[in-house]
Motif scaffolding. Structure first.
Motif, PDB file in Angstrom:
ATOM      1  N   VAL A  67       3.291 -66.249 -23.458  1.00  0.00           N
ATOM      2  CA  VAL A  67       2.970 -65.114 -22.625  1.00  0.00           C
ATOM      3  C   VAL A  67       3.851 -65.065 -21.287  1.00  0.00           C
ATOM      4  CG1 VAL A  67       1.193 -63.626 -21.446  1.00  0.00           C
ATOM      5  CG2 VAL A  67       0.534 -65.007 -23.691  1.00  0.00           C
ATOM      6  N   GLY A  68       4.898 -64.277 -21.413  1.00  0.00           N
ATOM      7  CA  GLY A  68       5.428 -64.115 -20.075  1.00  0.00           C
ATOM      8  C   GLY A  68       6.644 -64.942 -19.957  1.00  0.00           C
ATOM      9  N   LEU A  69       7.090 -65.873 -20.866  1.00  0.00           N
ATOM     10  CA  LEU A  69       8.085 -67.009 -20.531  1.00  0.00           C
ATOM     11  C   LEU A  69       9.298 -66.277 -21.233  1.00  0.00           C
ATOM     12  CD1 LEU A  69       9.020 -69.647 -19.754  1.00  0.00           C
ATOM     13  CD2 LEU A  69       8.348 -70.552 -22.047  1.00  0.00           C
ATOM     14  N   TYR A  70      10.513 -66.384 -20.541  1.00  0.00           N
ATOM     15  CA  TYR A  70      11.507 -65.743 -20.900  1.00  0.00           C
ATOM     16  C   TYR A  70      12.391 -67.135 -20.920  1.00  0.00           C
ATOM     17  CZ  TYR A  70      10.065 -61.164 -20.420  1.00  0.00           C
ATOM     18  OH  TYR A  70       9.261 -59.849 -20.791  1.00  0.00           O
ATOM     19  N   VAL A  71      13.479 -67.307 -21.955  1.00  0.00           N
ATOM     20  CA  VAL A  71      14.073 -68.447 -22.226  1.00  0.00           C
ATOM     21  C   VAL A  71      15.492 -68.375 -22.475  1.00  0.00           C
ATOM     22  CG1 VAL A  71      14.476 -70.699 -23.433  1.00  0.00           C
ATOM     23  CG2 VAL A  71      12.325 -69.790 -22.779  1.00  0.00           C
ATOM     24  N   ALA A  72      16.478 -68.858 -21.786  1.00  0.00           N
ATOM     25  CA  ALA A  72      17.815 -68.399 -22.275  1.00  0.00           C
ATOM     26  C   ALA A  72      18.826 -69.923 -22.085  1.00  0.00           C
ATOM     27  CB  ALA A  72      18.654 -67.895 -21.109  1.00  0.00           C
ATOM     28  N   GLU A  73      19.884 -70.051 -23.134  1.00  0.00           N
ATOM     29  CA  GLU A  73      20.451 -71.234 -23.249  1.00  0.00           C
ATOM     30  C   GLU A  73      21.919 -71.159 -22.407  1.00  0.00           C
ATOM     31  OE1 GLU A  73      20.390 -74.022 -26.901  1.00  0.00           O
ATOM     32  OE2 GLU A  73      22.165 -72.673 -27.036  1.00  0.00           O
ATOM     33  N   VAL A  74      22.055 -72.106 -21.570  1.00  0.00           N
ATOM     34  CA  VAL A  74      23.176 -72.276 -20.809  1.00  0.00           C
ATOM     35  C   VAL A  74      24.242 -73.394 -21.225  1.00  0.00           C
ATOM     36  CG1 VAL A  74      24.055 -71.914 -18.603  1.00  0.00           C
ATOM     37  CG2 VAL A  74      21.789 -71.454 -18.961  1.00  0.00           C
ATOM     38  N   LYS A  75      25.480 -72.979 -21.269  1.00  0.00           N
ATOM     39  CA  LYS A  75      26.378 -74.030 -21.612  1.00  0.00           C
ATOM     40  C   LYS A  75      27.009 -74.651 -20.210  1.00  0.00           C
ATOM     41  CE  LYS A  75      28.861 -73.724 -25.212  1.00  0.00           C
ATOM     42  NZ  LYS A  75      29.864 -73.323 -26.224  1.00  0.00           N
ATOM     43  N   LEU A  76      27.074 -75.935 -20.071  1.00  0.00           N
ATOM     44  CA  LEU A  76      27.598 -76.406 -18.956  1.00  0.00           C
ATOM     45  C   LEU A  76      28.447 -77.738 -19.185  1.00  0.00           C
ATOM     46  CD1 LEU A  76      23.775 -77.173 -17.239  1.00  0.00           C
ATOM     47  CD2 LEU A  76      25.531 -75.361 -16.868  1.00  0.00           C
ATOM     48  N   GLU A  77      29.341 -78.080 -18.126  1.00  0.00           N
ATOM     49  CA  GLU A  77      30.424 -79.190 -18.281  1.00  0.00           C
ATOM     50  C   GLU A  77      29.878 -80.235 -17.485  1.00  0.00           C
ATOM     51  OE1 GLU A  77      34.881 -80.117 -17.492  1.00  0.00           O
ATOM     52  OE2 GLU A  77      34.633 -78.191 -18.182  1.00  0.00           O
ATOM     53  N   ALA A  78      29.910 -81.661 -17.967  1.00  0.00           N
ATOM     54  CA  ALA A  78      29.593 -82.781 -17.401  1.00  0.00           C
ATOM     55  C   ALA A  78      30.421 -83.145 -16.380  1.00  0.00           C
ATOM     56  CB  ALA A  78      29.305 -83.967 -18.234  1.00  0.00           C
ATOM     57  N   PRO A  79      29.865 -83.794 -15.249  1.00  0.00           N
ATOM     58  CA  PRO A  79      31.080 -84.454 -14.175  1.00  0.00           C
ATOM     59  C   PRO A  79      32.148 -85.343 -14.634  1.00  0.00           C
ATOM     60  CG  PRO A  79      28.620 -84.262 -13.393  1.00  0.00           C
ATOM     61  CD  PRO A  79      28.704 -84.169 -14.959  1.00  0.00           C
ATOM     62  N   ALA A  80      32.949 -85.198 -13.970  1.00  0.00           N
ATOM     63  CA  ALA A  80      34.183 -86.259 -14.353  1.00  0.00           C
ATOM     64  C   ALA A  80      33.802 -87.805 -14.011  1.00  0.00           C
ATOM     65  CB  ALA A  80      35.476 -85.746 -13.335  1.00  0.00           C
TER      66      ALA A  80
END
Length: 198
Positions: A67-80
């Protein structure tokens, strides 16, 4: 003017380990305490230095069975560089139709070196030499479980490790291991002593 509604941020599906500079994804969920629609609203992700590394947009639909939860997937890049980093998700104050307060959460990103060597671990009962399936193997930060033959394989970066092997009803075994190339380690576990009760 009414006080802004509180919002709550969660992050999950974060990989246990991420190889330096590799891409990975996380899920971000945001919810209004009053159940307001947050469809198409935005949030941002920040690295350990406070630099914005990604922006996400919540979808039109709520997460199934919530109820009321909105979810998105995000692509990231790891540190060096290798290490454990504290990153964060922030949802800025927004007015929408009803004002919503800013909210944020931190999550850990563990970055490891590129695995170069294959380590094979054979886990057996010390007395019977029977293979121990389902034994937990840790070469921090790498973790695997032995198969039905008592064998686990894990790719790790070169270096010195403490190898831990544990299994229910057995004493945990710890061995120092220096990994310079592909190698095999045979680990023999002792049964826990039986404590007799009067």
């Amino acid at each position: 003017m009414d006080a802004p509604h509180p919002t709550y941020v969660v992050a999950w599906d974060i990989p246990t380990n991420v190889v330096v500079r590799e891409k990975f994804t996380v899920k971000v969920g945001i919810k209004c305490s009053n159940g307001c629609s947050l469809a198409n609203s935005h949030f941002a992700l920040y690295d350990h230095e406070g630099t914005q590394v990604a922006v996400g947009t919540l979808p039109d639909e709520q997460w199934p069975d919530t109820v009321g939860l909105y979810v998105a997937e995000v692509k990231l890049e790891a540190p060096a560089s290798e290490g454990l980093y504290a990153w964060s998700v922030k949802r800025a104050h927004s007015d929408l139709e009803i004002p919503h307060a800013e909210s944020s959460i931190e999550f850990g990103v563990r970055v490891v070196g590129r695995p170069e060597c294959l380590v094979t671990i054979e886990s057996v009962d010390k007395m019977t030499q029977a293979p121990l399936s389902g034994a937990r193997v840790v070469m921090h930060p790498y973790r695997v479980v032995t198969d039905q033959h008592g064998v686990a394989r894990v790719r790790v970066a070169r270096g010195a490790y403490q190898l831990f092997v544990s299994q229910t009803n057995y004493l945990t075994c710890a061995l120092p291991v220096e990994v310079a190339a592909d190698m095999t380690a045979r680990v023999q576990l002792d049964l826990e002593p039986v404590v007799e009760r009067n």
